[in-house]
Design an enzyme around this catalytic site. Structure first.
Site, mmCIF file in Angstrom:
data_model
loop_
_atom_site.group_PDB
_atom_site.id
_atom_site.type_symbol
_atom_site.label_atom_id
_atom_site.label_comp_id
_atom_site.label_asym_id
_atom_site.label_seq_id
_atom_site.Cartn_x
_atom_site.Cartn_y
_atom_site.Cartn_z
ATOM 1 N N CYS A 87 -10.331 0.974 -1.128
ATOM 2 C CA CYS A 87 -9.332 -0.017 -1.535
ATOM 3 C C CYS A 87 -9.857 -1.449 -1.488
ATOM 4 O O CYS A 87 -9.182 -2.371 -1.950
ATOM 5 C CB CYS A 87 -8.085 0.110 -0.669
ATOM 6 S SG CYS A 87 -7.281 1.718 -0.825
ATOM 7 N N CYS A 232 6.302 1.059 1.289
ATOM 8 C CA CYS A 232 5.007 1.607 0.887
ATOM 9 C C CYS A 232 4.620 1.140 -0.516
ATOM 10 O O CYS A 232 5.461 1.062 -1.409
ATOM 11 C CB CYS A 232 5.053 3.124 0.920
ATOM 12 S SG CYS A 232 5.503 3.825 2.531
ATOM 13 N N ILE A 235 1.411 3.482 -6.355
ATOM 14 C CA ILE A 235 0.178 3.480 -7.123
ATOM 15 C C ILE A 235 0.475 2.901 -8.502
ATOM 16 O O ILE A 235 1.623 2.894 -8.953
ATOM 17 C CB ILE A 235 -0.421 4.885 -7.244
ATOM 18 C CG1 ILE A 235 0.571 5.836 -7.918
ATOM 19 C CG2 ILE A 235 -0.841 5.413 -5.882
ATOM 20 C CD1 ILE A 235 -0.004 7.204 -8.198
ATOM 21 N N HIS A 356 -0.613 -1.017 -6.380
ATOM 22 C CA HIS A 356 -1.943 -0.900 -5.774
ATOM 23 C C HIS A 356 -2.900 -0.136 -6.690
ATOM 24 O O HIS A 356 -3.242 1.015 -6.426
ATOM 25 C CB HIS A 356 -1.800 -0.206 -4.425
ATOM 26 C CG HIS A 356 -3.061 -0.141 -3.620
ATOM 27 N ND1 HIS A 356 -4.157 -0.950 -3.863
ATOM 28 C CD2 HIS A 356 -3.406 0.657 -2.564
ATOM 29 C CE1 HIS A 356 -5.108 -0.665 -2.988
ATOM 30 N NE2 HIS A 356 -4.679 0.304 -2.202
#
Length: 417
Positions: A87, A232, A235, A356
């Protein structure tokens, strides 16, 4: 030889689910925007670093992804380095580009990250994260997480769900350990998430832009205790590009609005005990960056940190010295990290709402902070921002991230070079 490094161009795509947009197209959008922002052309680029994690697994592009996606943009013939560092891949590409222009081996270097993470099979997308630790020691990792949960009296779910990555289990175990040792509450995690979602309302590039109250965050779908869905990061697909140069390169771009790279420090983890905060990976990277820049935490006006979960932000604000170890939850609850607070954090919305796209995330942080220092962030602008910090971490080995990068940016000095 001048050792100064400047950001002269940034470009970003929105983050989201772009089933009909290729990795080539995402890359082209970001790179063209960065070059236009700098007043540069592809011919000005002396070297490029391309960051990507998932193309091998999800698209079958096992090698030379950078050469493939940059060729049609006219970036060819020059050194092109492909970067994978979990990441932290994008910030690693940025570090390499800065090293290149600082050394004088290039006057202008391009760091670009692009990712296509969405897949028709959601479980396959999450499987990408399954290589972010030592796969030969997976049982040791699971045993470590189980010990943290057991010590806090929280039963760990058997196996990893196809609806989340294993990193959610990692963050959850670290969070319950922090709750046991320092009194962090689930509500404080919800405060962090609510704050970041409120920031995202003002970011047109964010994947999710709806506000969530603290109570709504707490009532969100449970992922793995103490994390709920709005705590959270989702993606996403997306790309970002940043063009950096040295003093010689800056002279060739009279129309650019430069931002100074005051420090960019990349470190890897060391063996340490869980309670040895002084040797924590982000703390070591931050100390190195502060020393390089001649600054300290109190000098930072705005920060983007790696909030793959709300607990990630709590952990990193402590490690960066913004508050005392153990006080991250209370620091957020005080309002200090909100837009208008003493140290706004993740005014972009952070990973929790911005998304992300692994190989682009760190460069998206740099792009956001560059616009903050230029005073171009619109409704999410931090008044008077002169020093900005980006923190991007990746992977997990033993009890912390495998890699961390801390970057300090500042408004460029008068005279430009």
């Amino acid at each position: 030889m001048s050792h100064e490094v400047y950001i002269v161009g940034v470009g970003m795509t929105p983050t989201g689910k772009f089933a009909d947009t290729s990795l080539h197209q995402l890359t082209a959008t970001a790179v063209r925007a960065a070059l236009a922002d700098a007043g540069a052309t592809a011919r000005d680029v002396d070297m490029a670093c391309f960051s990507n994690v998932a193309a091998s697994y999800l698209q079958g592009q096992h090698m030379v992804a950078g050469q493939v996606v940059l060729r049609d943009l006219g970036i060819l013939g020059v050194p092109i380095i492909n970067v994978e560092n979990a990441c932290a891949s994008a910030s690693t590409a940025f570090w390499l580009a800065c090293q290149s222009v600082r050394s004088g081996s290039a006057d202008m270097a391009l760091a670009v990250g692009a990712e296509k993470l969405f897949h028709a099979d959601r479980a396959k997308s999450f499987e990408v994260f399954g290589g972010g630790f030592d796969v030969t020691r997976q049982n040791e990792l699971l045993a470590y997480l189980a010990r943290l949960n057991q010590a806090a009296g929280v039963p760990m779910e058997e196996g990893a769900s196809s609806e989340r990555s294993i990193f959610m289990d990692i963050y959850a175990a670290l969070a319950v350990n922090h709750m046991q040792r320092h009194g962090l509450t689930q509500r404080q995690l919800a405060v962090v998430a609510s704050k970041n979602h409120a920031h995202s309302v003002h970011n047109p590039l964010a994947q999710y832009r709806r506000p969530w109250s603290v109570d709504e965050v707490l009532a969100g779908r449970a992922i793995t205790y103490p994390l709920t869905l709005p705590m959270c990061a989702p993606i996403g697909d997306g790309a970002a590009a940043v063009l950096v140069c040295n003093a010689a390169g800056l002279q060739r771009l009279p129309g650019a609005t430069p931002v100074a790279v005051l420090a960019c420090e990349l470190v890897s983890g060391l063996p340490r005990s869980d309670d040895d905060a002084a040797q924590a990976i982000t703390h070591r990277a931050a100390l190195a960056a502060y020393e390089c820049a001649g600054l300290g935490p109190a000098d930072v006006d705005v920060a983007e940190v790696h909030d793959a979960t709300a607990f990630g932000e709590v952990l990193q604000t402590e490690a960066l010295g913004f508050c005392a170890p153990g006080d991250g939850g209370r620091f957020a609850e005080s309002g200090a990290t909100s837009l208008g607070g003493s140290l706004p954090v993740n005014v972009s919305g952070g990973l929790e709402s911005k998304g992300h796209p692994i190989g682009a995330t760190g460069l998206m942080q740099i792009g956001e902070l560059t616009q903050q220092l230029r005073g171009r962030a619109g409704p999410r602008q931090v008044d008077g921002a002169r020093v900005a910090l980006a923190e991007n971490g990746g992977g997990f080995i033993e009890n912390e991230e495998a890699v961390a990068c801390v970057t300090l940016l500042g408004t460029a000095r008068p005279g430009r070079a």
